[in-house]
Design a protein around this motif. Structure first.
Motif, PDB file in Angstrom:
ATOM      1  N   THR A  37       0.840  -1.196   0.000  1.00  0.00           N
ATOM      2  CA  THR A  37       0.000   0.000   0.000  1.00  0.00           C
ATOM      3  C   THR A  37       0.879   1.252   0.000  1.00  0.00           C
ATOM      4  O   THR A  37       0.481   2.277  -0.551  1.00  0.00           O
ATOM      5  CB  THR A  37      -0.963   0.010   1.203  1.00  0.00           C
ATOM      6  OG1 THR A  37      -0.229  -0.207   2.397  1.00  0.00           O
ATOM      7  CG2 THR A  37      -2.040  -1.041   1.060  1.00  0.00           C
ATOM      8  N   ARG A  48      -0.195   7.789   3.112  1.00  0.00           N
ATOM      9  CA  ARG A  48      -0.857   6.561   3.577  1.00  0.00           C
ATOM     10  C   ARG A  48      -2.187   6.872   4.263  1.00  0.00           C
ATOM     11  O   ARG A  48      -3.148   6.124   4.135  1.00  0.00           O
ATOM     12  CB  ARG A  48       0.055   5.802   4.544  1.00  0.00           C
ATOM     13  CG  ARG A  48       1.236   5.158   3.849  1.00  0.00           C
ATOM     14  CD  ARG A  48       2.095   4.361   4.807  1.00  0.00           C
ATOM     15  NE  ARG A  48       1.340   3.198   5.253  1.00  0.00           N
ATOM     16  CZ  ARG A  48       1.486   2.609   6.426  1.00  0.00           C
ATOM     17  NH1 ARG A  48       2.370   3.058   7.288  1.00  0.00           N
ATOM     18  NH2 ARG A  48       0.770   1.572   6.751  1.00  0.00           N
ATOM     19  N   THR A  50      -4.249   9.265   3.615  1.00  0.00           N
ATOM     20  CA  THR A  50      -5.259   9.531   2.587  1.00  0.00           C
ATOM     21  C   THR A  50      -5.735   8.216   1.983  1.00  0.00           C
ATOM     22  O   THR A  50      -6.940   7.992   1.813  1.00  0.00           O
ATOM     23  CB  THR A  50      -4.695  10.458   1.489  1.00  0.00           C
ATOM     24  OG1 THR A  50      -4.322  11.691   2.102  1.00  0.00           O
ATOM     25  CG2 THR A  50      -5.703  10.707   0.390  1.00  0.00           C
ATOM     26  N   TYR A  52      -5.663   5.192   3.305  1.00  0.00           N
ATOM     27  CA  TYR A  52      -6.466   4.437   4.271  1.00  0.00           C
ATOM     28  C   TYR A  52      -7.767   5.153   4.641  1.00  0.00           C
ATOM     29  O   TYR A  52      -8.696   4.534   5.143  1.00  0.00           O
ATOM     30  CB  TYR A  52      -5.654   4.100   5.515  1.00  0.00           C
ATOM     31  CG  TYR A  52      -4.707   2.945   5.273  1.00  0.00           C
ATOM     32  CD1 TYR A  52      -5.198   1.678   4.983  1.00  0.00           C
ATOM     33  CD2 TYR A  52      -3.333   3.127   5.308  1.00  0.00           C
ATOM     34  CE1 TYR A  52      -4.349   0.616   4.742  1.00  0.00           C
ATOM     35  CE2 TYR A  52      -2.464   2.067   5.078  1.00  0.00           C
ATOM     36  CZ  TYR A  52      -2.983   0.819   4.795  1.00  0.00           C
ATOM     37  OH  TYR A  52      -2.144  -0.234   4.560  1.00  0.00           O
ATOM     38  N   GLY A  53      -7.841   6.460   4.360  1.00  0.00           N
ATOM     39  CA  GLY A  53      -9.092   7.181   4.573  1.00  0.00           C
ATOM     40  C   GLY A  53     -10.164   6.747   3.578  1.00  0.00           C
ATOM     41  O   GLY A  53     -11.353   6.836   3.855  1.00  0.00           O
ATOM     42  N   HIS A  54      -9.717   6.267   2.423  1.00  0.00           N
ATOM     43  CA  HIS A  54     -10.660   5.824   1.394  1.00  0.00           C
ATOM     44  C   HIS A  54     -10.789   4.300   1.327  1.00  0.00           C
ATOM     45  O   HIS A  54     -11.841   3.780   0.962  1.00  0.00           O
ATOM     46  CB  HIS A  54     -10.232   6.355   0.027  1.00  0.00           C
ATOM     47  CG  HIS A  54     -10.246   7.838  -0.057  1.00  0.00           C
ATOM     48  ND1 HIS A  54     -11.394   8.586   0.030  1.00  0.00           N
ATOM     49  CD2 HIS A  54      -9.232   8.731  -0.202  1.00  0.00           C
ATOM     50  CE1 HIS A  54     -11.102   9.872  -0.069  1.00  0.00           C
ATOM     51  NE2 HIS A  54      -9.795   9.989  -0.212  1.00  0.00           N
ATOM     52  N   PHE A  55      -9.722   3.607   1.633  1.00  0.00           N
ATOM     53  CA  PHE A  55      -9.697   2.135   1.570  1.00  0.00           C
ATOM     54  C   PHE A  55      -9.119   1.633   2.887  1.00  0.00           C
ATOM     55  O   PHE A  55      -7.916   1.735   3.116  1.00  0.00           O
ATOM     56  CB  PHE A  55      -8.861   1.663   0.373  1.00  0.00           C
ATOM     57  CG  PHE A  55      -9.364   2.186  -0.939  1.00  0.00           C
ATOM     58  CD1 PHE A  55     -10.442   1.587  -1.566  1.00  0.00           C
ATOM     59  CD2 PHE A  55      -8.786   3.309  -1.524  1.00  0.00           C
ATOM     60  CE1 PHE A  55     -10.931   2.083  -2.763  1.00  0.00           C
ATOM     61  CE2 PHE A  55      -9.272   3.810  -2.719  1.00  0.00           C
ATOM     62  CZ  PHE A  55     -10.345   3.203  -3.340  1.00  0.00           C
ATOM     63  N   ARG A  56      -9.980   1.095   3.739  1.00  0.00           N
ATOM     64  CA  ARG A  56      -9.558   0.693   5.080  1.00  0.00           C
ATOM     65  C   ARG A  56      -8.568  -0.459   5.073  1.00  0.00           C
ATOM     66  O   ARG A  56      -7.756  -0.588   5.970  1.00  0.00           O
ATOM     67  CB  ARG A  56     -10.777   0.310   5.923  1.00  0.00           C
ATOM     68  CG  ARG A  56     -11.670   1.496   6.237  1.00  0.00           C
ATOM     69  CD  ARG A  56     -12.911   1.058   6.947  1.00  0.00           C
ATOM     70  NE  ARG A  56     -13.622   0.138   6.035  1.00  0.00           N
ATOM     71  CZ  ARG A  56     -14.556  -0.710   6.400  1.00  0.00           C
ATOM     72  NH1 ARG A  56     -14.910  -0.801   7.646  1.00  0.00           N
ATOM     73  NH2 ARG A  56     -15.144  -1.476   5.510  1.00  0.00           N
ATOM     74  N   THR A  57      -8.653  -1.322   4.045  1.00  0.00           N
ATOM     75  CA  THR A  57      -7.767  -2.487   3.988  1.00  0.00           C
ATOM     76  C   THR A  57      -7.182  -2.634   2.589  1.00  0.00           C
ATOM     77  O   THR A  57      -7.710  -2.078   1.618  1.00  0.00           O
ATOM     78  CB  THR A  57      -8.536  -3.787   4.324  1.00  0.00           C
ATOM     79  OG1 THR A  57      -9.510  -4.019   3.301  1.00  0.00           O
ATOM     80  CG2 THR A  57      -9.206  -3.712   5.697  1.00  0.00           C
ATOM     81  N   ARG A  58      -6.127  -3.398   2.504  1.00  0.00           N
ATOM     82  CA  ARG A  58      -5.517  -3.703   1.205  1.00  0.00           C
ATOM     83  C   ARG A  58      -6.524  -4.463   0.328  1.00  0.00           C
ATOM     84  O   ARG A  58      -6.606  -4.247  -0.874  1.00  0.00           O
ATOM     85  CB  ARG A  58      -4.245  -4.529   1.412  1.00  0.00           C
ATOM     86  CG  ARG A  58      -3.470  -4.778   0.137  1.00  0.00           C
ATOM     87  CD  ARG A  58      -2.103  -5.427   0.458  1.00  0.00           C
ATOM     88  NE  ARG A  58      -1.283  -5.525  -0.736  1.00  0.00           N
ATOM     89  CZ  ARG A  58      -1.318  -6.551  -1.585  1.00  0.00           C
ATOM     90  NH1 ARG A  58      -2.134  -7.561  -1.368  1.00  0.00           N
ATOM     91  NH2 ARG A  58      -0.543  -6.556  -2.648  1.00  0.00           N
ATOM     92  N   GLU A  60      -9.800  -4.136   0.272  1.00  0.00           N
ATOM     93  CA  GLU A  60     -10.745  -3.180  -0.299  1.00  0.00           C
ATOM     94  C   GLU A  60     -10.125  -2.475  -1.502  1.00  0.00           C
ATOM     95  O   GLU A  60     -10.792  -2.260  -2.520  1.00  0.00           O
ATOM     96  CB  GLU A  60     -11.153  -2.129   0.734  1.00  0.00           C
ATOM     97  CG  GLU A  60     -12.169  -2.590   1.734  1.00  0.00           C
ATOM     98  CD  GLU A  60     -12.577  -1.479   2.696  1.00  0.00           C
ATOM     99  OE1 GLU A  60     -12.260  -0.292   2.445  1.00  0.00           O
ATOM    100  OE2 GLU A  60     -13.213  -1.797   3.698  1.00  0.00           O
TER     101      GLU A  60
END
Length: 193
Positions: A37, A48, A50, A52-58, A60
């Protein structure tokens, strides 16, 4: 001096960030299914936090990248002429499907290694329905076998495409031969016994 309202601007910025992150994920994962990521965030030009703000996990993020690739692929596949003889139509569809699969082999590998079992096939719903409809038409014409379950035939065709892409990526199958090999394999699979 009037200022722009922060609400819509943030929304537009967020949409641009999401698009950049998904595009970067497709690029990174298509080159290396194990891309981190951090690599994706760097390629997207975002931090990072930003990402993780849109995609909580790899997972996703990988799913979003795969869905984006499938949506682009759907535009290509929906333009393939499926009229006329079912065998010829299948060959045209396989040629287009092969080129799309070849472009995204590593992305597909990342998805298969990360997403829950069956999710990759579920996301391939529209292409699978297209293949199923074409097989049914070929069966009605007497050109394709009817002695095996439809879900099996569609899954095997998907597997042949993925395997060809993996073989090409591993230099065990020449890229310029893969389309012919895929078509010959699938056509022989569907030939009535």
């Amino acid at each position: 001096m009037p200022t722009a309202s922060p609400g819509p601007r943030r929304r537009a910025d967020a949409e641009r960030n999401i698009a950049r992150i998904v595009s970067a994920a497709r690029k990174c994962l298509s080159g290396d299914p194990n891309a981190s990521t951090d690599d994706i965030a760097k390629t997207a030009g975002v931090g990072r936090m930003t990402l993780y703000g849109h995609f909580r996990t790899r997972a996703e993020l990988i799913e979003a990248a795969l869905v984006d690739a499938l949506n682009e692929g759907e535009k290509v596949l929906s333009a393939v002429d499926l009229g006329g003889n079912a065998q010829a139509a299948l060959s045209r569809l396989l040629a287009s499907s092969w080129s799309l699969t070849a472009e995204s082999t590593a992305l597909l590998t990342a998805a298969q290694g990360t997403l829950p079992p069956g999710r990759v096939l579920e996301l391939h719903g529209a292409p699978a329905e297209r293949v199923e409809a074409l097989i049914r038409r070929g069966q009605d014409e007497g050109a394709f076998r009817t002695d095996l379950p439809m879900s099996w035939l569609v899954s095997v065709i998907h597997s042949v495409l993925v395997t060809a892409a993996e073989e090409t990526r591993g230099d065990r199958l020449k890229a310029d031969e893969a389309g012919r090999v895929v078509t010959a394999t699938v056509q022989s699979l569907l030939t009535p016994p």
